[in-house]
Design a protein around this motif. Structure first.
Motif, PDB file in Angstrom:
ATOM      1  N   VAL A  46       0.862  -1.174   0.000  1.00  0.00           N
ATOM      2  CA  VAL A  46       0.000   0.000   0.000  1.00  0.00           C
ATOM      3  C   VAL A  46       0.903   1.229   0.000  1.00  0.00           C
ATOM      4  CG1 VAL A  46      -1.772   1.240   1.311  1.00  0.00           C
ATOM      5  CG2 VAL A  46      -1.739  -1.254   1.350  1.00  0.00           C
ATOM      6  N   PRO A  47       0.618   2.221  -0.835  1.00  0.00           N
ATOM      7  CA  PRO A  47       1.434   3.437  -0.788  1.00  0.00           C
ATOM      8  C   PRO A  47       1.354   4.078   0.594  1.00  0.00           C
ATOM      9  CG  PRO A  47      -0.033   3.453  -2.699  1.00  0.00           C
ATOM     10  CD  PRO A  47      -0.421   2.285  -1.850  1.00  0.00           C
ATOM     11  N   VAL A  48       2.509   4.398   1.142  1.00  0.00           N
ATOM     12  CA  VAL A  48       2.564   4.960   2.492  1.00  0.00           C
ATOM     13  C   VAL A  48       1.745   6.244   2.588  1.00  0.00           C
ATOM     14  CG1 VAL A  48       4.106   5.842   4.287  1.00  0.00           C
ATOM     15  CG2 VAL A  48       4.811   3.913   2.906  1.00  0.00           C
ATOM     16  N   LEU A  49       1.742   7.033   1.537  1.00  0.00           N
ATOM     17  CA  LEU A  49       0.999   8.296   1.567  1.00  0.00           C
ATOM     18  C   LEU A  49      -0.494   8.090   1.821  1.00  0.00           C
ATOM     19  CD1 LEU A  49       2.739  10.280  -1.304  1.00  0.00           C
ATOM     20  CD2 LEU A  49       2.993  10.592   1.166  1.00  0.00           C
ATOM     21  N   SER A  50      -1.038   6.978   1.334  1.00  0.00           N
ATOM     22  CA  SER A  50      -2.462   6.730   1.569  1.00  0.00           C
ATOM     23  C   SER A  50      -2.737   6.269   3.004  1.00  0.00           C
ATOM     24  CB  SER A  50      -3.000   5.705   0.572  1.00  0.00           C
ATOM     25  OG  SER A  50      -2.411   4.446   0.798  1.00  0.00           O
ATOM     26  N   CYS A  51      -1.699   5.989   3.754  1.00  0.00           N
ATOM     27  CA  CYS A  51      -1.851   5.495   5.127  1.00  0.00           C
ATOM     28  C   CYS A  51      -1.415   6.518   6.182  1.00  0.00           C
ATOM     29  CB  CYS A  51      -1.050   4.214   5.313  1.00  0.00           C
ATOM     30  SG  CYS A  51      -1.593   2.868   4.249  1.00  0.00           S
ATOM     31  N   LEU A  52      -1.181   7.740   5.776  1.00  0.00           N
ATOM     32  CA  LEU A  52      -0.692   8.741   6.725  1.00  0.00           C
ATOM     33  C   LEU A  52      -1.615   8.919   7.920  1.00  0.00           C
ATOM     34  CD1 LEU A  52       0.820  11.486   4.393  1.00  0.00           C
ATOM     35  CD2 LEU A  52       2.017   9.787   5.769  1.00  0.00           C
ATOM     36  N   ARG A  53      -2.918   8.800   7.712  1.00  0.00           N
ATOM     37  CA  ARG A  53      -3.860   8.979   8.823  1.00  0.00           C
ATOM     38  C   ARG A  53      -3.718   7.865   9.876  1.00  0.00           C
ATOM     39  NH1 ARG A  53      -6.142   6.064   5.168  1.00  0.00           N
ATOM     40  NH2 ARG A  53      -7.854   4.632   5.493  1.00  0.00           N
ATOM     41  N   ASP A  54      -3.148   6.751   9.488  1.00  0.00           N
ATOM     42  CA  ASP A  54      -2.976   5.622  10.406  1.00  0.00           C
ATOM     43  C   ASP A  54      -1.637   5.622  11.128  1.00  0.00           C
ATOM     44  OD1 ASP A  54      -5.441   4.736   9.640  1.00  0.00           O
ATOM     45  OD2 ASP A  54      -4.715   3.101   8.372  1.00  0.00           O
ATOM     46  N   ARG A  55      -0.777   6.584  10.791  1.00  0.00           N
ATOM     47  CA  ARG A  55       0.552   6.609  11.420  1.00  0.00           C
ATOM     48  C   ARG A  55       0.453   6.829  12.916  1.00  0.00           C
ATOM     49  NH1 ARG A  55       4.661  10.458   8.434  1.00  0.00           N
ATOM     50  NH2 ARG A  55       3.670  11.754   9.959  1.00  0.00           N
ATOM     51  N   ILE A  56       1.416   6.278  13.609  1.00  0.00           N
ATOM     52  CA  ILE A  56       1.484   6.413  15.056  1.00  0.00           C
ATOM     53  C   ILE A  56       2.957   6.321  15.468  1.00  0.00           C
ATOM     54  CG2 ILE A  56       1.183   3.936  15.440  1.00  0.00           C
ATOM     55  CD1 ILE A  56      -0.369   4.615  17.994  1.00  0.00           C
ATOM     56  N   ASP A  57       3.282   6.942  16.569  1.00  0.00           N
ATOM     57  CA  ASP A  57       4.639   6.818  17.104  1.00  0.00           C
ATOM     58  C   ASP A  57       4.643   5.664  18.096  1.00  0.00           C
ATOM     59  OD1 ASP A  57       7.193   7.076  18.050  1.00  0.00           O
ATOM     60  OD2 ASP A  57       6.862   8.991  19.069  1.00  0.00           O
ATOM     61  N   GLY A 152      -7.807  -3.417  13.440  1.00  0.00           N
ATOM     62  CA  GLY A 152      -8.416  -4.562  12.764  1.00  0.00           C
ATOM     63  C   GLY A 152      -7.523  -5.204  11.721  1.00  0.00           C
ATOM     64  N   TYR A 153      -6.212  -5.100  11.914  1.00  0.00           N
ATOM     65  CA  TYR A 153      -5.233  -5.689  10.992  1.00  0.00           C
ATOM     66  C   TYR A 153      -5.479  -5.231   9.548  1.00  0.00           C
ATOM     67  CZ  TYR A 153      -4.344  -8.597  15.047  1.00  0.00           C
ATOM     68  OH  TYR A 153      -4.059  -9.027  16.305  1.00  0.00           O
ATOM     69  N   SER A 154      -5.824  -3.979   9.397  1.00  0.00           N
ATOM     70  CA  SER A 154      -6.108  -3.422   8.065  1.00  0.00           C
ATOM     71  C   SER A 154      -4.828  -3.364   7.226  1.00  0.00           C
ATOM     72  CB  SER A 154      -6.686  -2.010   8.205  1.00  0.00           C
ATOM     73  OG  SER A 154      -5.680  -1.114   8.661  1.00  0.00           O
ATOM     74  N   PRO A 155      -4.976  -3.300   5.886  1.00  0.00           N
ATOM     75  CA  PRO A 155      -3.783  -3.194   5.029  1.00  0.00           C
ATOM     76  C   PRO A 155      -2.918  -1.981   5.390  1.00  0.00           C
ATOM     77  CG  PRO A 155      -5.687  -3.760   3.702  1.00  0.00           C
ATOM     78  CD  PRO A 155      -6.200  -3.465   5.092  1.00  0.00           C
ATOM     79  N   CYS A 156      -3.551  -0.841   5.721  1.00  0.00           N
ATOM     80  CA  CYS A 156      -2.759   0.337   6.087  1.00  0.00           C
ATOM     81  C   CYS A 156      -2.013   0.124   7.405  1.00  0.00           C
ATOM     82  CB  CYS A 156      -3.644   1.582   6.187  1.00  0.00           C
ATOM     83  SG  CYS A 156      -3.726   2.485   4.625  1.00  0.00           S
ATOM     84  N   SER A 157      -2.639  -0.542   8.353  1.00  0.00           N
ATOM     85  CA  SER A 157      -1.944  -0.769   9.631  1.00  0.00           C
ATOM     86  C   SER A 157      -0.736  -1.680   9.420  1.00  0.00           C
ATOM     87  CB  SER A 157      -2.890  -1.340  10.691  1.00  0.00           C
ATOM     88  OG  SER A 157      -3.341  -2.632  10.347  1.00  0.00           O
ATOM     89  N   TRP A 158      -0.869  -2.691   8.555  1.00  0.00           N
ATOM     90  CA  TRP A 158       0.260  -3.560   8.263  1.00  0.00           C
ATOM     91  C   TRP A 158       1.348  -2.803   7.511  1.00  0.00           C
ATOM     92  CZ3 TRP A 158       1.897  -7.454  10.707  1.00  0.00           C
ATOM     93  CH2 TRP A 158       1.019  -8.351  11.302  1.00  0.00           C
ATOM     94  N   GLU A 159       0.950  -1.877   6.647  1.00  0.00           N
ATOM     95  CA  GLU A 159       1.952  -1.085   5.930  1.00  0.00           C
ATOM     96  C   GLU A 159       2.735  -0.206   6.896  1.00  0.00           C
ATOM     97  OE1 GLU A 159       4.495   0.555   3.311  1.00  0.00           O
ATOM     98  OE2 GLU A 159       3.341  -1.278   3.124  1.00  0.00           O
TER      99      GLU A 159
END
Length: 193
Positions: A46-57, A152-159
């Motif tokens: 998954v492109p990282v840019l599409s997952c920015l909302r899921d980022r966490i430290d 929920g083990y979403s594709p973005c969370s795995w990315e």
């Protein structure tokens, strides 16, 4: 003065608390690490840019540099096997198999296991991972596991986790090659000259 200097240098070179490996084991660990990092890079789905909302430290304990320098770096090298075990536990359940092809996950797990085997197959008793560092590593991976579960083990969370593991493994201090006696003595002689 020279005999005292030689004595101090030999004590300093011979009594390091760092985990060191023979040349072949150090090479296998380095090779395994490069293979694992390459596999993690290839797993990008998954492109990282599409997952920015899921980022966490995840508050990686060695990212800020406080355990990757000086004496703590030496002690942290003893924890590389703990790091590999935790990455294995993260990618072993069924959830990652839903995110990536079985073959890809199998290659990643094989690479991680070969790193553990290289560390444990040295036959040398290495100093244990300090309890505070082991706890920091386990807490870090617990935060990652809870994050995945919460998303929920979403594709973005795995990315996000894949990218985090790529960085975490690349900067974690690994055991170094043990300096041979021959090189040690030549180092001592060159220092005195």
């Amino acid at each position: 003065m020279v005999p005292v200097l030689l004595l101090l240098m030999s004590i300093n070179l011979g009594c390091s608390t760092a985990c060191t490996l023979d040349w072949s084991a150090a090479w296998r660990i380095d090779s395994q690490r490069m293979d694992t990092l390459q596999l993690l890079k290839q797993m990008k789905i998954v492109p990282v840019l599409s997952c920015l909302r899921d980022r966490i430290d995840f508050r990686c304990p060695w990212k800020k540099g406080h355990i990757t320098q000086g004496k703590q770096r030496e002690e942290a090298t003893c924890c590389y096997s703990e790091m590999l075990r935790q990455v294995l536990q993260l990618f072993r359940p069924q959830a990652p198999r839903d995110a990536w092809p079985e073959r890809t996950i199998g290659c990643l797990l094989t690479s991680l296991l070969s790193g553990l085997e290289a560390l444990e197959g040295t036959g040398k008793q290495t100093p244990p991972c300090l309890p505070t560092m082991a706890m920091a590593i386990r807490s870090y991976f617990l935060r990652i596991s809870r994050y995945l579960e919460g998303k929920g083990y979403s594709p973005c969370s795995w990315e996000i986790v894949r990218a985090e593991m790529q960085v975490a493994l690349s900067i974690f201090p690994v055991p170094a090659e043990r300096t041979s006696r021959k090189r040690r003595s030549s180092m001592q002689e060159s220092t005195l000259m």
